[in-house]
Design an enzyme around this catalytic site. Structure first.
Site, mmCIF file in Angstrom:
data_model
loop_
_atom_site.group_PDB
_atom_site.id
_atom_site.type_symbol
_atom_site.label_atom_id
_atom_site.label_comp_id
_atom_site.label_asym_id
_atom_site.label_seq_id
_atom_site.Cartn_x
_atom_site.Cartn_y
_atom_site.Cartn_z
ATOM 1 N N ASN A 140 0.880 -1.165 0.000
ATOM 2 C CA ASN A 140 0.000 0.000 0.000
ATOM 3 C C ASN A 140 0.919 1.217 0.000
ATOM 4 O OD1 ASN A 140 -2.276 -1.632 0.167
ATOM 5 N ND2 ASN A 140 -2.229 -1.666 2.402
ATOM 6 N N GLY A 180 -4.032 3.599 1.105
ATOM 7 C CA GLY A 180 -4.415 2.738 2.224
ATOM 8 C C GLY A 180 -3.280 2.409 3.172
ATOM 9 N N HIS A 207 6.330 -2.048 3.859
ATOM 10 C CA HIS A 207 6.108 -3.456 4.194
ATOM 11 C C HIS A 207 5.338 -4.109 3.061
ATOM 12 C CE1 HIS A 207 3.032 -0.860 5.943
ATOM 13 N NE2 HIS A 207 2.156 -1.818 5.640
ATOM 14 N N LEU A 208 5.671 -5.367 2.830
ATOM 15 C CA LEU A 208 5.025 -6.144 1.777
ATOM 16 C C LEU A 208 4.046 -7.097 2.450
ATOM 17 C CD1 LEU A 208 4.926 -6.990 -1.222
ATOM 18 C CD2 LEU A 208 6.883 -8.490 -0.776
ATOM 19 N N HIS A 209 2.760 -6.961 2.100
ATOM 20 C CA HIS A 209 1.741 -7.879 2.614
ATOM 21 C C HIS A 209 1.777 -9.162 1.780
ATOM 22 C CE1 HIS A 209 -0.706 -4.913 5.033
ATOM 23 N NE2 HIS A 209 -0.146 -4.057 4.192
HETATM 24 P P1 AMP Z 1 -0.742 -0.761 5.874
HETATM 25 O O1 AMP Z 1 -2.180 -0.339 5.899
HETATM 26 O O2 AMP Z 1 -0.297 -1.261 4.519
HETATM 27 O O3 AMP Z 1 0.167 0.324 6.421
HETATM 28 O O4 AMP Z 1 -0.635 -2.029 6.793
HETATM 29 C C1 AMP Z 1 -0.232 -1.993 8.135
HETATM 30 C C2 AMP Z 1 -0.476 -3.368 8.679
HETATM 31 O O5 AMP Z 1 0.279 -3.530 9.867
HETATM 32 C C3 AMP Z 1 -1.935 -3.656 9.026
HETATM 33 O O6 AMP Z 1 -2.383 -4.797 8.290
HETATM 34 C C4 AMP Z 1 -1.895 -3.924 10.540
HETATM 35 O O7 AMP Z 1 -2.799 -4.932 10.939
HETATM 36 C C5 AMP Z 1 -0.458 -4.329 10.752
HETATM 37 N N1 AMP Z 1 0.090 -4.087 12.092
HETATM 38 C C6 AMP Z 1 -0.014 -2.981 12.848
HETATM 39 N N2 AMP Z 1 0.645 -3.104 14.015
HETATM 40 C C7 AMP Z 1 1.194 -4.341 13.999
HETATM 41 C C8 AMP Z 1 1.982 -5.083 14.927
HETATM 42 N N3 AMP Z 1 2.356 -4.575 16.111
HETATM 43 N N4 AMP Z 1 2.360 -6.339 14.591
HETATM 44 C C9 AMP Z 1 1.961 -6.876 13.425
HETATM 45 N N5 AMP Z 1 1.226 -6.222 12.494
HETATM 46 C C10 AMP Z 1 0.836 -4.971 12.788
#
Ligand code: AMP
Ligand code: ZN
Length: 106
Positions: free
Chosen positions: A85, A91, A98-100
């Protein structure tokens, strides 16, 4: 970046179980999974968004994709999605790239 949650995770200030770690990136489960398997591949370098990539960072991003592929194979996933994102309007909520990796399998 002292106020960045992913820097704190990378620096182990926030305890998180890593599924993988090397000198460039870590992989851990998303805390709020959007799919049966939902992992995050996070570089150790603080880069706010893909739009902020600098010369040389393509190595990091390529490495992240390779490691996503490796862990998917290790987990026996035969199909999955990889997603960045980018920016608030894309989003993105955490401004450390970070890569989902998501899959209905796992
Ligand atoms: P984005 O919207 O692409 O910035 O995704 C951020 C992601 O990080 C979301 O899917 C969150 O659920 C995840 N996230 C937030 N805090 C943590 C955490 N402490 N450990 C693991 N995932 C997290
Ligand atoms: Zn950071």
């Amino acid at each position: 970046m002292s106020d960045c949650i992913f820097c704190k995770i990378v620096d182990k200030e926030i305890p998180t179980e890593f599924l993988y770690e090397d000198e460039t990136c870590v992989i851990f489960p998303d805390i709020n999974p959007a799919a049966k398997t939902h992992l995050l591949v996070v570089p150790k370098k603080h880069i706010p968004t893909i739009a902020d990539l600098e010369e040389g960072d393509e190595k990091i991003v390529g490495h992240m994709v390779k490691k996503a592929k490796d862990i998917a194979k290790e987990k026996g996933l035969t199909g999955y999605k990889l997603q960045f994102n980018v920016g608030k309007d894309g989003g993105q909520e955490i401004f450390h790239i970070h890569l989902h990796l998501t899959s209905t399998q796992g």
